[in-house]
Design a protein around this motif. Structure first.
Motif, PDB file in Angstrom:
ATOM      1  N   HIS A  72      19.087   8.274 -11.556  1.00 17.98           N
ATOM      2  CA  HIS A  72      20.127   9.272 -11.310  1.00 17.98           C
ATOM      3  C   HIS A  72      21.437   8.553 -11.003  1.00 17.98           C
ATOM      4  N   ARG A  73      22.337   8.540 -11.979  1.00 14.25           N
ATOM      5  CA  ARG A  73      23.643   7.912 -11.818  1.00 14.25           C
ATOM      6  C   ARG A  73      24.718   8.983 -11.872  1.00 14.25           C
ATOM      7  N   PRO A  74      25.839   8.763 -11.198  1.00 16.46           N
ATOM      8  CA  PRO A  74      26.893   9.788 -11.156  1.00 16.46           C
ATOM      9  C   PRO A  74      27.412  10.202 -12.531  1.00 16.46           C
ATOM     10  N   ASP A  75      27.407   9.281 -13.493  1.00 15.14           N
ATOM     11  CA  ASP A  75      27.935   9.606 -14.816  1.00 15.14           C
ATOM     12  C   ASP A  75      26.896  10.222 -15.746  1.00 15.14           C
ATOM     13  N   GLY A  76      25.683  10.476 -15.248  1.00 16.29           N
ATOM     14  CA  GLY A  76      24.645  11.104 -16.055  1.00 16.29           C
ATOM     15  C   GLY A  76      23.817  10.145 -16.889  1.00 16.29           C
ATOM     16  N   THR A  77      24.151   8.870 -16.860  1.00 18.10           N
ATOM     17  CA  THR A  77      23.365   7.882 -17.602  1.00 18.10           C
ATOM     18  C   THR A  77      22.227   7.351 -16.739  1.00 18.10           C
ATOM     19  N   ARG A  78      21.339   6.599 -17.356  1.00  8.35           N
ATOM     20  CA  ARG A  78      20.273   5.917 -16.632  1.00  8.35           C
ATOM     21  C   ARG A  78      20.267   4.451 -17.056  1.00  8.35           C
ATOM     22  N   THR A  79      19.729   3.616 -16.180  1.00 10.16           N
ATOM     23  CA  THR A  79      19.701   2.180 -16.438  1.00 10.16           C
ATOM     24  C   THR A  79      18.424   1.593 -15.875  1.00 10.16           C
ATOM     25  N   SER A  80      17.865   0.622 -16.566  1.00 10.61           N
ATOM     26  CA  SER A  80      16.786  -0.189 -16.009  1.00 10.61           C
ATOM     27  C   SER A  80      17.068  -1.641 -16.345  1.00 10.61           C
ATOM     28  N   ALA A  81      16.607  -2.532 -15.481  1.00 10.78           N
ATOM     29  CA  ALA A  81      16.851  -3.960 -15.664  1.00 10.78           C
ATOM     30  C   ALA A  81      15.590  -4.729 -15.314  1.00 10.78           C
ATOM     31  N   LEU A  82      15.448  -5.911 -15.892  1.00 10.02           N
ATOM     32  CA  LEU A  82      14.271  -6.724 -15.593  1.00 10.02           C
ATOM     33  C   LEU A  82      14.595  -8.208 -15.706  1.00 10.02           C
ATOM     34  N   ARG A  83      13.785  -8.985 -15.011  1.00  3.61           N
ATOM     35  CA  ARG A  83      13.747 -10.430 -15.173  1.00  3.61           C
ATOM     36  C   ARG A  83      12.296 -10.812 -15.420  1.00  3.61           C
ATOM     37  N   PHE A  84      12.089 -11.831 -16.232  1.00  7.68           N
ATOM     38  CA  PHE A  84      10.723 -12.216 -16.575  1.00  7.68           C
ATOM     39  C   PHE A  84      10.635 -13.727 -16.733  1.00  7.68           C
ATOM     40  N   TYR A  99      18.340  -5.573 -19.930  1.00  7.94           N
ATOM     41  CA  TYR A  99      18.546  -4.218 -19.405  1.00  7.94           C
ATOM     42  C   TYR A  99      18.396  -3.208 -20.525  1.00  7.94           C
ATOM     43  N   TRP A 100      18.132  -1.972 -20.128  1.00  8.14           N
ATOM     44  CA  TRP A 100      18.171  -0.812 -21.011  1.00  8.14           C
ATOM     45  C   TRP A 100      19.186   0.168 -20.445  1.00  8.14           C
ATOM     46  N   ARG A 101      19.937   0.797 -21.317  1.00  9.44           N
ATOM     47  CA  ARG A 101      20.832   1.886 -20.921  1.00  9.44           C
ATOM     48  C   ARG A 101      20.470   3.139 -21.715  1.00  9.44           C
ATOM     49  N   TYR A 102      20.566   4.269 -21.030  1.00  5.65           N
ATOM     50  CA  TYR A 102      20.289   5.567 -21.623  1.00  5.65           C
ATOM     51  C   TYR A 102      21.558   6.397 -21.448  1.00  5.65           C
ATOM     52  N   THR A 113      19.894  -1.890 -25.599  1.00  2.00           N
ATOM     53  CA  THR A 113      19.406  -3.001 -24.792  1.00  2.00           C
ATOM     54  C   THR A 113      20.262  -4.228 -25.027  1.00  2.00           C
ATOM     55  N   GLY A 114      20.347  -5.048 -23.998  1.00  2.00           N
ATOM     56  CA  GLY A 114      20.932  -6.373 -24.112  1.00  2.00           C
ATOM     57  C   GLY A 114      20.047  -7.327 -23.328  1.00  2.00           C
ATOM     58  N   TYR A 115      19.722  -8.471 -23.895  1.00  2.00           N
ATOM     59  CA  TYR A 115      18.877  -9.410 -23.154  1.00  2.00           C
ATOM     60  C   TYR A 115      19.074 -10.820 -23.694  1.00  2.00           C
ATOM     61  N   ASP A 116      18.670 -11.762 -22.874  1.00  3.47           N
ATOM     62  CA  ASP A 116      18.746 -13.164 -23.263  1.00  3.47           C
ATOM     63  C   ASP A 116      17.644 -13.918 -22.540  1.00  3.47           C
TER      64      ASP A 116
END
Length: 245
Positions: A72-84, A99-102, A113-116
């Motif tokens: 739940h973000r103020p702008d209505g988007t969602r985000t998830s992030a990870l490290r592995f 990360y993923w953005r919705y 998604t953006g990742y490295d």
């Protein structure tokens, strides 16, 4: 981020979130993972997980990760992030993050998604990554995103989508093989017009195999955006996660 993939899915935000955040569903459409298992966690802590990827029929590499999401973000988007990270000696990927953005967009959602990651094995690993692994990872991510899109938009299950893709690939290989065989076995005596046309068959078959669009129910990496916008950057959530060991 080193790799970027974006698709637009005509579906609800909640449906996309569930099929990307639930491990049993995520591993069905994402070609990069064979198995994802969440580990127990205390309230308020990031979610830790184990993952495994079958590289060859007889070889599976594994690793661990940590993830967090903002539903739940103020702008209505969602985000998830990870490290592995992976301690498997045969895993070219040593560690990484992404990360993923919705992003709601009219009657659909921009899912991106953006990742490295950092490869191991020194100079050899860096070269293998640049020439083979990184292009393969970019393709696999885009192909998987389109497979997810077909599942959500058309009801094509990930398993059916894979079969459709294998059938499409087989037809393309058969077309090229048949053209090459016809060229090799052409009769010695041909009319002049046919003699000029026969050598063109392999070229036409190869062009068709490479550039003919796949069926609308077959996943294709080419349908996804692979170039990030100028202002694309990792979310601040990613910087709150520690690399798993």
């Amino acid at each position: 981020m080193g790799l970027y993939v974006e698709t637009r899915v005509r579906s609800g935000l909640e449906e996309i979130w569930d099929r990307t955040q639930e491990p049993s569903r995520h591993q069905r459409w994402d070609l990069r993972f064979t198995e994802i298992t969440y580990l127990p966690r205390a309230d308020g802590e990031p979610q830790r997980f184990r993952y495994a990827t079958r590289v060859l029929p007889f070889l599976t590499v594994s690793g661990t990760g940590v993830a967090a999401g903002e539903r739940h973000r103020p702008d209505g988007t969602r985000t998830s992030a990870l490290r592995f990270s992976s301690g498997h000696p045969l895993s070219l990927l040593a560690e990484g993050s992404g990360y993923w953005r919705y992003v709601p967009d009219g009657d659909g959602v921009r899912f991106l998604t953006g990742y490295d990651y950092r490869p191991r094995w020194g100079r050899f690993g860096a070269l293998a990554d640049r020439l083979v692994l990184r292009p393969l990872m970019g393709w696999a991510t885009a192909w998987s995103f389109d497979r997810l899109r077909l599942w959500l938009e058309e009801g094509v299950t990930p398993e059916r989508a894979r079969r459709n893709w294998l059938a499409d690939l087989t037809l393309r290989v058969v077309a090229v093989t048949a053209a090459g065989t016809a060229l090799a076995l052409r009769p010695a005596e041909l009319p002049p017009a046919a003699a000029y046309l026969v050598p063109l068959l392999p070229a036409v078959a190869v062009c068709a195999a490479l550039f003919a669009p796949p069926s609308p129910r077959t996943p294709a990496a080419r349908r996804c955006l692979r170039t990030p916008p100028d202002r694309a950057r990792a979310p601040r959530l990613l910087h709150t996660l520690e690399l798993p060991r």
